[in-house]
Design a protein around this motif. Structure first.
Motif, mmCIF file in Angstrom:
data_model
loop_
_atom_site.group_PDB
_atom_site.id
_atom_site.type_symbol
_atom_site.label_atom_id
_atom_site.label_comp_id
_atom_site.label_asym_id
_atom_site.label_seq_id
_atom_site.Cartn_x
_atom_site.Cartn_y
_atom_site.Cartn_z
ATOM 1 N N LEU A 40 0.663 -0.968 -0.025
ATOM 2 C CA LEU A 40 0.019 -0.571 0.160
ATOM 3 C C LEU A 40 0.707 1.672 0.049
ATOM 4 C CD1 LEU A 40 -2.514 -1.602 2.368
ATOM 5 C CD2 LEU A 40 -2.257 -1.616 -0.162
ATOM 6 N N ARG A 41 1.545 1.385 -1.175
ATOM 7 C CA ARG A 41 2.276 2.518 -1.258
ATOM 8 C C ARG A 41 1.905 3.429 -0.856
ATOM 9 N NH1 ARG A 41 3.744 6.028 -5.106
ATOM 10 N NH2 ARG A 41 1.689 5.652 -6.503
ATOM 11 N N HIS A 42 0.072 5.035 -1.478
ATOM 12 C CA HIS A 42 0.447 5.643 -1.104
ATOM 13 C C HIS A 42 -0.095 5.635 0.550
ATOM 14 C CE1 HIS A 42 -1.043 6.801 -5.084
ATOM 15 N NE2 HIS A 42 -1.538 5.172 -5.599
ATOM 16 N N TYR A 43 -0.629 4.537 1.286
ATOM 17 C CA TYR A 43 -0.609 4.478 2.710
ATOM 18 C C TYR A 43 0.987 5.643 3.286
ATOM 19 C CZ TYR A 43 -4.776 3.221 1.674
ATOM 20 O OH TYR A 43 -6.554 3.186 1.733
ATOM 21 N N THR A 44 1.696 4.301 3.076
ATOM 22 C CA THR A 44 3.579 5.166 3.782
ATOM 23 C C THR A 44 3.638 6.004 2.918
ATOM 24 O OG1 THR A 44 3.854 2.551 3.161
ATOM 25 C CG2 THR A 44 6.123 4.434 3.357
ATOM 26 N N ASP A 45 3.098 6.546 1.545
ATOM 27 C CA ASP A 45 4.283 7.826 1.541
ATOM 28 C C ASP A 45 2.948 8.432 2.266
ATOM 29 O OD1 ASP A 45 5.313 6.976 -0.566
ATOM 30 O OD2 ASP A 45 3.995 7.331 -1.992
ATOM 31 N N TRP A 46 1.879 9.159 2.345
ATOM 32 C CA TRP A 46 1.192 9.487 3.228
ATOM 33 C C TRP A 46 1.640 9.394 4.736
ATOM 34 C CZ3 TRP A 46 -1.047 8.094 7.961
ATOM 35 C CH2 TRP A 46 -1.794 9.905 8.768
ATOM 36 N N ALA A 47 2.399 8.199 5.302
ATOM 37 C CA ALA A 47 3.283 8.386 6.461
ATOM 38 C C ALA A 47 4.668 9.194 6.284
ATOM 39 C CB ALA A 47 3.292 7.387 7.169
ATOM 40 N N LEU A 48 5.487 8.700 5.501
ATOM 41 C CA LEU A 48 6.561 9.854 5.472
ATOM 42 C C LEU A 48 6.245 11.496 5.201
ATOM 43 C CD1 LEU A 48 8.301 7.463 2.737
ATOM 44 C CD2 LEU A 48 8.799 8.659 5.247
ATOM 45 N N THR A 49 4.992 11.547 4.482
ATOM 46 C CA THR A 49 4.852 13.117 4.525
ATOM 47 C C THR A 49 4.752 13.658 5.745
ATOM 48 O OG1 THR A 49 4.595 12.866 2.179
ATOM 49 C CG2 THR A 49 3.780 15.074 3.634
ATOM 50 N N VAL A 50 3.813 13.260 6.618
ATOM 51 C CA VAL A 50 3.270 13.567 7.656
ATOM 52 C C VAL A 50 4.664 13.888 9.225
ATOM 53 C CG1 VAL A 50 1.796 13.043 10.010
ATOM 54 C CG2 VAL A 50 1.457 12.690 7.584
ATOM 55 N N ALA A 51 5.113 12.649 8.798
ATOM 56 C CA ALA A 51 6.792 12.736 9.558
ATOM 57 C C ALA A 51 7.300 14.130 9.207
ATOM 58 C CB ALA A 51 7.519 11.201 9.429
ATOM 59 N N LEU A 52 7.008 13.884 7.865
ATOM 60 C CA LEU A 52 8.160 14.915 7.380
ATOM 61 C C LEU A 52 7.771 16.230 7.810
ATOM 62 C CD1 LEU A 52 11.145 16.463 5.596
ATOM 63 C CD2 LEU A 52 9.184 15.823 4.031
ATOM 64 N N LEU A 53 6.538 16.600 8.071
ATOM 65 C CA LEU A 53 5.379 17.802 8.149
ATOM 66 C C LEU A 53 5.959 18.474 9.942
ATOM 67 C CD1 LEU A 53 2.590 17.380 6.603
ATOM 68 C CD2 LEU A 53 4.140 19.489 6.175
ATOM 69 N N PHE A 54 5.747 16.785 10.896
ATOM 70 C CA PHE A 54 6.160 16.982 12.017
ATOM 71 C C PHE A 54 7.641 17.790 12.100
ATOM 72 C CE2 PHE A 54 2.008 14.702 13.014
ATOM 73 C CZ PHE A 54 1.985 15.302 13.931
ATOM 74 N N ILE A 55 8.093 16.810 11.502
ATOM 75 C CA ILE A 55 10.180 17.237 11.948
ATOM 76 C C ILE A 55 9.868 18.812 11.897
ATOM 77 C CG2 ILE A 55 12.685 16.814 11.105
ATOM 78 C CD1 ILE A 55 11.490 14.615 13.157
ATOM 79 N N LEU A 56 9.630 19.276 10.446
ATOM 80 C CA LEU A 56 9.907 20.722 10.504
ATOM 81 C C LEU A 56 9.752 21.570 11.669
ATOM 82 C CD1 LEU A 56 8.711 20.513 6.386
ATOM 83 C CD2 LEU A 56 11.482 20.748 7.342
ATOM 84 N N ASN A 57 8.373 21.251 11.986
ATOM 85 C CA ASN A 57 7.935 21.736 12.678
ATOM 86 C C ASN A 57 8.704 21.798 14.466
ATOM 87 O OD1 ASN A 57 5.424 24.008 14.293
ATOM 88 N ND2 ASN A 57 5.326 21.617 15.383
ATOM 89 N N GLU A 58 8.966 21.080 14.457
ATOM 90 C CA GLU A 58 9.776 20.646 15.258
ATOM 91 C C GLU A 58 11.052 21.261 15.229
ATOM 92 O OE1 GLU A 58 11.517 17.522 18.746
ATOM 93 O OE2 GLU A 58 10.015 17.096 17.440
ATOM 94 N N LYS A 59 11.330 21.701 14.502
ATOM 95 C CA LYS A 59 12.706 22.184 14.177
ATOM 96 C C LYS A 59 12.635 23.747 13.826
ATOM 97 C CE LYS A 59 17.036 23.341 13.068
ATOM 98 N NZ LYS A 59 18.004 23.901 13.616
ATOM 99 N N LEU A 60 11.279 24.352 13.291
ATOM 100 C CA LEU A 60 10.634 25.963 13.212
ATOM 101 C C LEU A 60 9.619 26.301 13.774
ATOM 102 C CD1 LEU A 60 12.199 25.800 9.081
ATOM 103 C CD2 LEU A 60 13.695 26.220 11.705
ATOM 104 N N GLY A 61 9.248 25.311 14.558
ATOM 105 C CA GLY A 61 7.830 25.943 14.586
ATOM 106 C C GLY A 61 8.197 27.417 15.706
ATOM 107 N N PHE A 62 9.126 27.344 16.155
ATOM 108 C CA PHE A 62 9.312 28.184 17.282
ATOM 109 C C PHE A 62 9.297 29.874 16.225
ATOM 110 C CE2 PHE A 62 13.769 27.733 15.823
ATOM 111 C CZ PHE A 62 13.904 28.782 15.299
ATOM 112 N N LEU A 63 9.400 29.821 15.271
ATOM 113 C CA LEU A 63 9.668 31.079 14.214
ATOM 114 C C LEU A 63 8.062 31.976 14.021
ATOM 115 C CD1 LEU A 63 11.463 30.260 11.295
ATOM 116 C CD2 LEU A 63 12.481 31.126 12.943
ATOM 117 N N TRP A 64 6.841 31.167 14.277
ATOM 118 C CA TRP A 64 5.350 31.801 14.360
ATOM 119 C C TRP A 64 5.600 32.187 15.529
ATOM 120 C CZ3 TRP A 64 2.219 31.095 10.212
ATOM 121 C CH2 TRP A 64 2.752 29.956 9.764
#
Length: 266
Positions: A40-64
């Motif tokens: 189920l490749r689309h579900y794995t791609d969805w999980a990878l995208t969500v993981a990337l968004l969480f990592i970016l938020n944890e790194k740069l979320g303070f800029l808000w």
């Protein structure tokens, strides 16, 4: 330990653990989907995208909260990290909107996504706490394993990690097909109930509407578990109705045949 030194390279330890935990969670989601006999490749791609968004938020979320750092001291972006309340709310809202568009575009199943989400969340929590334990420390916000006096808890994972491991073992041993919401029902109801009970023994520095952030997460899991239970009940009722209609059709077909037989006898 806030940094990980590899030669001349300095890596933030919290970001590294978060990233590694997300990768482990995505791997478990991919492995669980392959157990269905198809990738189920689309579900794995969805999980990878969500993981990337969480990592970016944890790194740069303070800029808000302090966006002026971008032009005042841009080099500090390499060393600083953190989140903000506004960033977290926008992240969750953005993921919800993007997930809806993604599911409709690729014609995915929300029920399968729900089951895989349960595996991903509990795998991330278990991996996050265990990696800190391997480093010889306790994960921030996690509860050390309560032991009798005189027994040191050094080297033992926190209580949240052990609870998530038990839930994951239970979901894997049941081997229920994806899309039945059996994994989501077990994971979210049990995890939300245990987490909510344990949260009352922990102090919180800030509350929102009388609840701490962990209690709100547990309440969200309980709500998700309730939705899973209701959907499963509706699915069972929908499967029972065609059976009843077929039985009624058979009875109506047998009734004229019996009348014809009685007529011939007369």
């Amino acid at each position: 330990m806030n940094v990980l030194q590899i030669g001349n390279i300095t890596i933030n330890w919290e970001l590294f653990v978060s990233f590694a935990s997300f990768l482990i969670a995505v791997f478990i989601i991919s492995l669980r989907s392959r157990m269905e006999g198809q990738a189920l490749r689309h579900y794995t791609d969805w999980a990878l995208t969500v993981a990337l968004l969480f990592i970016l938020n944890e790194k740069l979320g303070f800029l808000w909260d302090s966006p002026s750092i971008i032009w005042q001291q841009p080099r500090t972006l390499l060393y600083l990290n953190g989140t903000s309340a506004n960033g977290n709310m926008l992240l969750l809202l953005g993921i919800a909107v993007w997930t809806t568009i993604y599911v409709r575009k690729h014609k995915l199943s929300y029920t399968i996504l729900f089951d895989l989400l349960a595996h991903g969340i509990f795998t991330w929590v278990a991996a996050y706490g265990w990696l800190y334990t391997l480093n010889g420390s306790n994960a921030p916000g996690f509860t050390p394993l309560p032991l009798p006096s005189g027994f040191p808890a050094h080297g033992l994972p926190p209580a949240e990690t052990l609870a998530c491991l038990i839930l994951l073992v239970g979901m894997w041993m049941r081997r229920c097909p994806l899309g039945t919401l059996a994994d989501a029902e077990l994971g979210f109801l049990a995890g939300g109930s245990i987490g909510m009970l344990g949260s009352y023994f922990k102090p919180y520095e800030s509350l929102w509407l009388g609840l701490g952030y962990e209690q709100w997460l547990c309440a969200a899991m309980l709500a998700a578990g309730y939705v899973a239970v209701r959907r499963r009940e509706q699915g069972k009722q929908g499967a029972a109705e065609p059976t009843e209609s077929v039985e009624l059709a058979n009875l109506t077909e047998q009734a004229p045949e019996a009348d014809e037989a009685d007529h011939l006898k007369g």
